[in-house]
Design a protein around this motif. Structure first.
Motif, PDB file in Angstrom:
ATOM      1  N   MET A 178       0.867  -1.066  -0.151  1.00  0.00           N
ATOM      2  CA  MET A 178      -0.089   0.047  -0.060  1.00  0.00           C
ATOM      3  C   MET A 178       0.837   1.237   0.026  1.00  0.00           C
ATOM      4  SD  MET A 178      -3.233  -0.814   0.107  1.00  0.00           S
ATOM      5  CE  MET A 178      -4.108   0.285   0.800  1.00  0.00           C
ATOM      6  N   HIS A 179       2.112   1.103   0.681  1.00  0.00           N
ATOM      7  CA  HIS A 179       2.915   2.344   0.805  1.00  0.00           C
ATOM      8  C   HIS A 179       3.465   2.654  -0.508  1.00  0.00           C
ATOM      9  CE1 HIS A 179       2.959   0.135   4.686  1.00  0.00           C
ATOM     10  NE2 HIS A 179       3.291   1.346   5.134  1.00  0.00           N
ATOM     11  N   GLY A 180       3.512   1.664  -1.433  1.00  0.00           N
ATOM     12  CA  GLY A 180       3.902   1.823  -2.852  1.00  0.00           C
ATOM     13  C   GLY A 180       3.248   2.750  -3.582  1.00  0.00           C
ATOM     14  N   LEU A 181       1.995   2.927  -3.216  1.00  0.00           N
ATOM     15  CA  LEU A 181       1.030   3.798  -3.826  1.00  0.00           C
ATOM     16  C   LEU A 181       1.315   5.282  -3.655  1.00  0.00           C
ATOM     17  CD1 LEU A 181      -2.551   2.240  -3.240  1.00  0.00           C
ATOM     18  CD2 LEU A 181      -1.106   2.326  -5.415  1.00  0.00           C
ATOM     19  N   ILE A 182       1.833   5.427  -2.055  1.00  0.00           N
ATOM     20  CA  ILE A 182       2.166   6.767  -1.813  1.00  0.00           C
ATOM     21  C   ILE A 182       3.492   7.247  -2.412  1.00  0.00           C
ATOM     22  CG2 ILE A 182       2.838   8.243   0.411  1.00  0.00           C
ATOM     23  CD1 ILE A 182       1.209   6.074   2.004  1.00  0.00           C
ATOM     24  N   ALA A 183       4.166   6.279  -2.572  1.00  0.00           N
ATOM     25  CA  ALA A 183       5.750   6.528  -3.280  1.00  0.00           C
ATOM     26  C   ALA A 183       5.434   6.854  -4.769  1.00  0.00           C
ATOM     27  CB  ALA A 183       6.543   5.086  -3.241  1.00  0.00           C
ATOM     28  N   GLN A 184       4.376   5.993  -5.247  1.00  0.00           N
ATOM     29  CA  GLN A 184       3.841   6.453  -6.756  1.00  0.00           C
ATOM     30  C   GLN A 184       3.504   7.895  -6.972  1.00  0.00           C
ATOM     31  OE1 GLN A 184       4.211   4.977  -9.669  1.00  0.00           O
ATOM     32  NE2 GLN A 184       2.952   6.147 -10.854  1.00  0.00           N
TER      33      GLN A 184
END
Ligand code: PTJ
Length: 247
Positions: free
Chosen positions: A17-23
């Protein structure tokens, strides 16, 4: 389309889910650099390709965002510079590690380090887990979208760290040996292209490419590119702005 790919990665259990923030953060910085490979990013990509070709034990670190966005491209780069892949997650779960390994294998990845029997000194247990024959003893590691603490720990181990990070101010960008301020979707194919071009060069020529690369200067150029874009689009008023002649 890229955003959908990342969302799909989360749905498939590959991306966190943190990957979405990074994106989201990446998209903002990509907009600021003009959504293209800048001249300074291309220089960093060329130096990174040379460093990977020179390395004796290069490894490419893969996380949930990398696996979702550029799975085929990262396998191609791995083959082109003879650098095995190692799944190394910040928000580590064995389930996600295994899913990414299986996914990469299903797409044709052959050379992979898949154990977690080594530890990077100075990192909290789960975040420090690596393969004792892979990242632990690698002389050069490509870390796309890496966390600052891990980048620093790898540099402190004496490794050449090649980072891909759209934010030139991030701790990773600031501490890596060579920082590529470009979107991973453009950076990975570009490094492969440079590697193919440089393969025939002698070791001395590759060494020269790496040693004349100045990361601080390159990061400053990336920042200037951002300022130029903001100024050019009328976003900020900086009449005294003095940009480098290279831009
Ligand atoms: O899969 P995991 O558990 O290993 O987690 C991966 C992420 C990326 C979530 C994790 O490493 C993380 O939280 O990273 P950060 O601290 O958010 O840093 C990611 C950096 O990558 C930020 O500076 C973003 O601007 C940058 N970034 C995001 N998308 C891209 C990017 N850089 C290049 N290309 C992108 N597409």
């Amino acid at each position: 389309m890229t955003r959908e790919t990342i969302v799909e990665g989360v749905r498939n259990g590959i991306t966190s889910m943190h990957g979405l923030i990074a994106q989201g953060r990446g998209e903002a910085f990509d907009y600021l650099i003009g959504e293209k490979t800048t001249k300074s990013a291309a220089q960093a990509e060329k130096a990174a390709a040379a460093a990977l070709l020179l390395a004796e034990k290069p490894v490419i670190s893969v996380n949930g965002n990398v696996a979702a966005l550029v799975p085929r491209e990262i396998i191609r780069l791995s083959e082109s510079v003879n650098a095995p892949l190692e799944v190394n997650l910040f928000h580590r779960t064995e389930e996600r590690v295994n899913k990414i390994i299986e996914y990469l294998r299903s797409l044709g990845a052959k050379k992979m380090f898949t154990k977690s029997n080594g530890t990077i000194p100075g990192l909290e247990h789960e975040r420090g887990k690596v393969d004792a024959e892979g990242i632990l003893i690698a002389d050069a590691v490509l870390v796309p979208l890496e966390d600052g603490d891990r980048c620093k720990a790898l540099v402190e181990m004496g490794k050449i760290v090649l980072a891909i990070d759209l934010n030139p101010l991030s701790r990773t960008a600031q501490c890596a040996t060579i920082t590529i301020v470009d979107n991973i979707t453009r950076a990975v194919p570009n490094i492969s292209k440079f590697a193919e071009e440089l393969k025939s060069l002698k070791k001395e020529a590759l060494l020269e490419l790496v040693s004349e690369f100045d990361n601080k200067r390159n990061l400053a150029l990336a920042m200037e590119e951002i300022v130029k874009n903001l100024y050019g689009r009328g976003g900020i008023r900086t009449p005294d702005l003095q940009l480098s002649p290279e831009l």
